[in-house]
Write a protein that holds these residues in place. Sequence first.
Motif, PDB file in Angstrom:
ATOM      1  N   PRO A 219      78.183  -0.606   2.787  1.00 44.15           N
ATOM      2  CA  PRO A 219      78.421  -1.000   1.410  1.00 44.15           C
ATOM      3  C   PRO A 219      77.695  -2.442   0.768  1.00 44.15           C
ATOM      4  CG  PRO A 219      80.539  -1.195   2.651  1.00 44.15           C
ATOM      5  CD  PRO A 219      79.812  -0.773   3.413  1.00 44.15           C
ATOM      6  N   TYR A 220      76.686  -2.471   0.137  1.00 46.88           N
ATOM      7  CA  TYR A 220      75.157  -3.243  -0.807  1.00 46.88           C
ATOM      8  C   TYR A 220      75.720  -3.314  -2.175  1.00 46.88           C
ATOM      9  CZ  TYR A 220      72.552   0.929  -1.144  1.00 46.88           C
ATOM     10  OH  TYR A 220      72.123   1.622  -1.516  1.00 46.88           O
ATOM     11  N   SER A 274      69.018  -3.209  -2.770  1.00 44.07           N
ATOM     12  CA  SER A 274      68.170  -4.655  -3.651  1.00 44.07           C
ATOM     13  C   SER A 274      67.773  -5.695  -3.359  1.00 44.07           C
ATOM     14  CB  SER A 274      68.275  -4.391  -5.685  1.00 44.07           C
ATOM     15  OG  SER A 274      69.379  -4.869  -5.215  1.00 44.07           O
ATOM     16  N   GLY A 275      68.110  -6.059  -2.105  1.00 44.85           N
ATOM     17  CA  GLY A 275      68.375  -7.782  -1.231  1.00 44.85           C
ATOM     18  C   GLY A 275      67.386  -8.096  -0.193  1.00 44.85           C
ATOM     19  N   PHE A 288      60.758  -7.286   9.296  1.00 46.62           N
ATOM     20  CA  PHE A 288      61.474  -6.357   9.310  1.00 46.62           C
ATOM     21  C   PHE A 288      59.657  -5.361   8.373  1.00 46.62           C
ATOM     22  CE2 PHE A 288      64.339  -9.660   7.578  1.00 46.62           C
ATOM     23  CZ  PHE A 288      65.377  -9.042   8.415  1.00 46.62           C
ATOM     24  N   ALA A 289      60.319  -3.970   8.718  1.00 41.97           N
ATOM     25  CA  ALA A 289      59.384  -3.083   8.385  1.00 41.97           C
ATOM     26  C   ALA A 289      59.521  -2.837   7.018  1.00 41.97           C
ATOM     27  CB  ALA A 289      59.345  -2.191   9.651  1.00 41.97           C
ATOM     28  N   TRP A 290      59.441  -2.520   5.816  1.00 44.70           N
ATOM     29  CA  TRP A 290      59.696  -1.897   5.122  1.00 44.70           C
ATOM     30  C   TRP A 290      59.689  -0.803   4.636  1.00 44.70           C
ATOM     31  CZ3 TRP A 290      64.044  -4.352   3.394  1.00 44.70           C
ATOM     32  CH2 TRP A 290      64.593  -5.889   3.687  1.00 44.70           C
ATOM     33  N   ILE A 291      60.510  -0.019   4.264  1.00 43.60           N
ATOM     34  CA  ILE A 291      59.971   2.110   4.032  1.00 43.60           C
ATOM     35  C   ILE A 291      59.969   2.173   3.001  1.00 43.60           C
ATOM     36  CG2 ILE A 291      60.659   4.137   4.875  1.00 43.60           C
ATOM     37  CD1 ILE A 291      61.902   2.337   7.891  1.00 43.60           C
ATOM     38  N   ALA A 299      63.738  -0.049  -0.306  1.00 41.48           N
ATOM     39  CA  ALA A 299      65.562  -0.401  -0.185  1.00 41.48           C
ATOM     40  C   ALA A 299      66.006  -0.294   1.277  1.00 41.48           C
ATOM     41  CB  ALA A 299      65.994   0.374  -1.019  1.00 41.48           C
ATOM     42  N   VAL A 300      65.071  -0.112   2.350  1.00 43.76           N
ATOM     43  CA  VAL A 300      65.686   0.229   3.848  1.00 43.76           C
ATOM     44  C   VAL A 300      64.449  -0.327   4.453  1.00 43.76           C
ATOM     45  CG1 VAL A 300      65.921   2.163   4.778  1.00 43.76           C
ATOM     46  CG2 VAL A 300      66.080   2.849   2.825  1.00 43.76           C
TER      47      VAL A 300
END
Length: 315
Positions: A219-220, A274-275, A288-291, A299-300
């Motif tokens: 949950p986000y 969206s954080g 972090f590697a954003w995909i 978002a991931v």
Amino acid sequence: MNQNEIIDQTAVVTELVTLRDYWRYAISRFNAAELSYGHGTDTASDDAAFLILDSLELPIDVLDPFLDAKLLPAERRMLAERIEMRVMSRKPSAYITGRSYIQGVRFHVDERVIVPRSHIGEILFSEYLNENGSAFLPDPMLVESAVDLCTGSGCLAVLAAKFYPNARVDAVDLSADALDVAAINVEAHEVEDQVELLEGDLFAPIAGRTYDLIITNPPYVDHEALDGYPPEYQAEPRLAHDGGVDGLDLVRRILSDAPQFLNAGGGLLCEIGSGREILEEEFPHLDFAWIETAQSQDAVFWISAEALGVSDGTD
């Protein structure tokens, strides 16, 4: 006429004959009622097509060949009733048909779980169906253990079992009702020998276990967004959306505890909504590697076990 008034179903079934008739009619009703979307469809046209095709057991991504097909009386009555139900109840169409899809894979859903729509499903397919292999995910044949936290309907756990044929997959959720739905999907996809369903709060039910891969779509949703949800989203379990004041309460806990549950060479794949800016500011030391996906660039994230401080024991 008030478009939210119940329409005479006898007249609808008498006058409308083809699939095209019901598609047009559904679009008109949905637009007039100002429905909201986002549970696998984004427009009235797409939502109407999904509701009709899935109800008729037709491929949900193939509309044209069937548009002029004449429907049987029982089919016409069913469609008229379901179109009216969508308008009057404001429930997502997936709850009405009882099915949802990730990359064409069908899963059972009902109001005990949110309608699956995770970016992670798309990522698994795109990374592992790439002929060159994944740029960051581990070799699927070498993964022997995986866990899906906040599993909900169990869809990601099922996909993990399919992509990682040698892996034991644990699926954890706080909701016993959600796990009942997950059990339906685990059985339907015949992965009972691989997937274990566990009830509890995040890592609590798996204390002492370690994994090559952690997958989670927790949950986000922040409280402000949650309070402004349209009825379609309010129809889903609030517990499955509520991520706290800024939406990242559970993500913080997962990042904090994940190193204890990861094997060297593994990693964490996590969806956060969206954080991104908040997370990067709070955890500047993490890589972090954003995909990128079809609908989002951030978002991931993927983060390796080593980046989280997990040692391979050789030092």
